[in-house]
Design an enzyme around this catalytic site. Structure first.
Site, PDB file in Angstrom:
ATOM      1  N   GLY A 217       5.287  -1.843   3.622  1.00  0.00           N
ATOM      2  CA  GLY A 217       4.377  -0.995   3.684  1.00  0.00           C
ATOM      3  C   GLY A 217       6.037   0.172   3.582  1.00  0.00           C
ATOM      4  O   GLY A 217       7.220  -0.596   4.042  1.00  0.00           O
ATOM      5  N   ASN A 218       4.913   1.458   3.980  1.00  0.00           N
ATOM      6  CA  ASN A 218       6.232   1.888   4.804  1.00  0.00           C
ATOM      7  C   ASN A 218       5.545   3.679   5.302  1.00  0.00           C
ATOM      8  O   ASN A 218       4.385   3.659   5.547  1.00  0.00           O
ATOM      9  CB  ASN A 218       7.132   2.485   3.139  1.00  0.00           C
ATOM     10  CG  ASN A 218       6.333   3.736   2.513  1.00  0.00           C
ATOM     11  OD1 ASN A 218       5.899   4.879   2.783  1.00  0.00           O
ATOM     12  ND2 ASN A 218       5.911   2.951   1.081  1.00  0.00           N
ATOM     13  N   ARG A 219       6.615   4.305   5.621  1.00  0.00           N
ATOM     14  CA  ARG A 219       5.930   5.057   6.502  1.00  0.00           C
ATOM     15  C   ARG A 219       5.582   6.160   6.572  1.00  0.00           C
ATOM     16  O   ARG A 219       5.340   7.157   6.885  1.00  0.00           O
ATOM     17  CB  ARG A 219       6.949   5.515   7.551  1.00  0.00           C
ATOM     18  CG  ARG A 219       7.751   4.231   8.410  1.00  0.00           C
ATOM     19  CD  ARG A 219       8.329   5.403   9.667  1.00  0.00           C
ATOM     20  NE  ARG A 219       9.636   4.725   9.967  1.00  0.00           N
ATOM     21  CZ  ARG A 219       9.292   3.159  11.111  1.00  0.00           C
ATOM     22  NH1 ARG A 219       8.313   4.105  11.770  1.00  0.00           N
ATOM     23  NH2 ARG A 219       9.938   2.232  10.942  1.00  0.00           N
ATOM     24  N   ALA A 285       4.984   6.993  -2.239  1.00  0.00           N
ATOM     25  CA  ALA A 285       6.040   6.256  -1.737  1.00  0.00           C
ATOM     26  C   ALA A 285       5.919   5.039  -1.684  1.00  0.00           C
ATOM     27  O   ALA A 285       5.235   4.722  -1.127  1.00  0.00           O
ATOM     28  CB  ALA A 285       5.860   6.032  -0.218  1.00  0.00           C
TER      29      ALA A 285
END
Ligand code: CTP
Length: 407
Positions: A217-219, A285
């Protein structure tokens, strides 16, 4: 704007509404729906299908609307009900709940009950609030029929996610009466610049499964995209937000949220929504790569190292750029260096109208936080720079810019 005795604005003062009720369990909610419409100043006349009478009695609805409820072409004394006159009387029609059956008949132009006769005779806008079980709602025929009636100019009040009559949980519940009212209010607030526009926003991260318990995943928090969705709704647009996993929420019930997890799910939802929107803003994102294979079992800790083979995901924005007809397509570019140059490249390569460049390196700006500093570049390479602001202010700047750009 007309006012009630208690000093509150009455949105539907003297508006004449035909409420069409088809036969689903959600028909019982029409009692509160009528009360809310009447409270807002509307005059309501009800037409029901015979099967709707199994879920709520015409007597109840007649008392609440203070009008006769029509179920058949003839009453008990064999008097004919003039459906054309009723259709002409209405400022708009609202069909709630809209069952799969009535939807299919509307899409096909069938006319075997008085509700459909009124609908077919009406020259005014018709709003529909679908209600069905989740698999029926997901069925390609239902999707196709909704798209078809939407192409006729009918306005869909999106179904909600929750517990269904079958006991299953999922998308398909009729929007709550309060939310139907909120939807109509936001639609009729036509003094607003985007009241005729449908907008799609995507936001948040995507999670790409590695195995049943792990993901890449990402932030991204989704805050920027949510703020943009709220700002569009405040300007009168009908907004659908395709939202990746996370905790961000909104109090605005008129925003239709489609929850997704992976890049592929986001891709499918966005392509579908893009076909029916005027403006699309892609702030998500999206993962650029995903595991080539997803292990069906939890991967055990056996070796000293592990190799994950990653493959590219589909670029949603790139695809929307290819599908673009008359829509205004807006992308984001998150960069750490060469911000404007890279953003210009993305604007061109992805066939965008506007790109919003922001820096991942700028202190207090970008991912996760509450603030952002952006530059907007249009398709003629005109650059407009903005100060560091909180994300709601940045969202307002973006939406105001788009409103001016569309002029
Ligand atoms: N985007 C997308 N689908 C992807 C990747 C990105 O729709 N699979 C969109 C983002 O939502 C954003 C824009 O493309 O609006 C630019 O995203 P960004 O991460 O800045 O750039 P990429 O195109 O992914 O290229 P790179 O990571 O090499 O900078």
């Amino acid at each position: 704007m007309p006012w009630s005795l208690h000093g509150k604005k009455r949105m539907f003062n003297n508006k004449k509404i035909v409420l069409g009720i088809s036969g689903g369990i959600a028909a019982y909610k029409c009692a509160s729906l009528i009360r809310l419409l009447v409270k807002e100043g509307a005059e309501v006349k009800v037409v029901m299908t015979k099967s709707a009478c199994e879920f709520v009695t015409p007597q109840t609805l007649s008392v609440l609307s203070k009008n006769e409820v029509l179920i058949d072409f003839f009453d008990a004394n064999n008097n004919w009900h003039n459906h054309v006159a009723l259709a002409e009387w209405a400022d708009f029609m609202l069909i709630a709940p809209l069952t799969a059956n009535t939807l299919a008949k509307m899409a096909a132009g069938l006319n075997d009950n008085i509700l459909l006769s009124v609908y077919l005779s009406a020259k005014t806008k018709t709003f529909v609030a679908p209600a069905m079980d989740l698999d029926m709602y997901k069925h390609p025929t239902t999707k196709q029929n909704l798209e078809k009636i939407s192409s006729f100019g009918n306005i869909i009040i999106p179904a909600e996610t929750g517990e269904l009559a079958s006991g299953l949980v999922g998308e398909g519940r009729m929007a709550e009466p309060e939310n139907i009212i909120a939807f109509l209010k936001s639609y009729f607030n036509s003094s607003l610049p985007l009241s005729e526009k449908k907008v799609m926003v995507n936001a948040g991260p995507t999670y790409e499964a590695i195995d049943p318990v792990r993901f890449i995943g990402n932030r991204s928090s989704g805050k920027m995209g949510m703020a943009i969705a709220e700002s569009f709704a405040a300007q009168g647009a009908g907004v659908t937000l395709v939202l990746g996993p996370g905790n961000v929420t909104t109090a605005n019930k008129a925003i239709n949220i489609i929850h997704v997890e992976s890049a592929e799910q986001m891709f499918n939802a966005c392509v579908q929504q893009f076909a029916i929107c005027h403006i699309a803003v892609c702030s998500a994102a999206v993962a650029d790569y995903k595991p080539a294979e997803v292990s069906v079992k939890k991967i055990k800790k056996t070796g000293e190292s592990i190799n994950l083979n990653l493959v590219k995901t589909k670029d949603i924005l790139l695809e929307l750029g290819k599908l673009k007809k008359t829509q205004c397509l807006v992308g984001f570019a998150l960069e750490t260096d060469n911000i404007i140059e890279y953003a210009k490249e993305k604007l061109k390569n992805k066939n965008l109208d506007l790109i919003i460049a922001n820096s991942a390196a700028e202190k207090g700006s970008g991912f996760g936080g509450d603030n952002n500093k952006i530059s907007i570049i249009d398709k003629h390479n005109k650059i407009t720079n903005f100060e560091l602001k909180n994300k709601q202010e940045v969202a307002n700047d973006i939406v105001n810019y788009i409103i001016e750009f569309l002029k």
